[in-house]
Write a protein that holds these residues in place. Structure first.
Motif, PDB file in Angstrom:
ATOM      1  N   LEU A 107       0.820  -1.193   0.240  1.00 30.52           N
ATOM      2  CA  LEU A 107      -0.009  -0.001  -0.071  1.00 30.52           C
ATOM      3  C   LEU A 107       0.932   1.201  -0.089  1.00 30.52           C
ATOM      4  N   ARG A 108       1.853   1.293   0.684  1.00 28.64           N
ATOM      5  CA  ARG A 108       2.673   2.305   0.709  1.00 28.64           C
ATOM      6  C   ARG A 108       3.528   2.567  -0.253  1.00 28.64           C
ATOM      7  N   ALA A 110       2.473   1.783  -3.519  1.00 30.14           N
ATOM      8  CA  ALA A 110       1.520   2.134  -4.467  1.00 30.14           C
ATOM      9  C   ALA A 110       1.215   3.641  -4.321  1.00 30.14           C
ATOM     10  N   LYS A 111       1.232   4.024  -2.948  1.00 30.84           N
ATOM     11  CA  LYS A 111       0.906   5.553  -2.719  1.00 30.84           C
ATOM     12  C   LYS A 111       2.224   6.528  -3.077  1.00 30.84           C
ATOM     13  N   ASP A 112       3.269   5.686  -2.825  1.00 22.91           N
ATOM     14  CA  ASP A 112       4.531   6.347  -3.402  1.00 22.91           C
ATOM     15  C   ASP A 112       4.563   6.625  -4.768  1.00 22.91           C
ATOM     16  N   ALA A 114       2.195   6.502  -6.643  1.00 20.60           N
ATOM     17  CA  ALA A 114       1.145   7.516  -7.255  1.00 20.60           C
ATOM     18  C   ALA A 114       1.879   8.794  -7.061  1.00 20.60           C
ATOM     19  N   GLU A 115       2.157   9.262  -5.910  1.00 24.55           N
ATOM     20  CA  GLU A 115       2.756  10.525  -5.759  1.00 24.55           C
ATOM     21  C   GLU A 115       3.901  11.029  -6.767  1.00 24.55           C
TER      22      GLU A 115
END
Length: 137
Positions: A107-108, A110-112, A114-115
């Motif tokens: 999850l982290r 994927a978030k990284d 996306a950012e």
């Protein structure tokens, strides 16, 4: 009636003699002394309570502690079926914890990603427009 002279006292001051005297009478005497301490001046009762907890004055004579066997996480409870159940449950919980930590890592990531992708898009947009000022979101 028992007096201070009847209690085998350690060599020392009046505090050690008082402790020996209370120990000879058991938990009830300690509790009574604590209650009297709270009535006379509350910090005295508080100090007695803290001393009783830290010195283990309650653990030695407690009927519950004599009945209930204590065991560590790796020790045996004396019941083979329970020990097997506990071992299996702990193994299952460790697997679930590893799976959850793996999920959080993905999850982290994927978030990284996306950012980072958003940053690259903003950068490309600024380069294409020739504007060096930050883009309002």
């Amino acid at each position: 009636m028992t007096t201070f002279a009847d209690v085998p006292a350690r060599q020392g001051n009046w505090l050690t003699r008082a402790e020996d005297w209370l120990d000879a009478r058991g938990k009830g005497a300690w509790i009574a002394a604590m209650v009297v301490g709270f009535i006379v001046f509350w910090p005295i009762g508080l100090v007695l309570l803290a001393y009783m907890l830290f010195a283990g004055k309650f653990s030695g004579g407690c009927a519950m502690s004599r009945r209930a066997p204590r065991f560590t996480a790796r020790g045996s409870s004396g019941n083979a079926a329970f020990d097997a159940y506990r071992t299996e449950t702990l193994r299952r919980l460790e697997e679930e914890q590893e799976a959850f930590e793996s999920f959080l890592k993905r999850l982290r990531e994927a978030k990284d990603k996306a950012e980072f992708d958003q940053f690259m898009e903003d950068r490309a947009r600024k380069r294409d427009t020739g504007n060096d000022s930050p883009v309002d979101a």
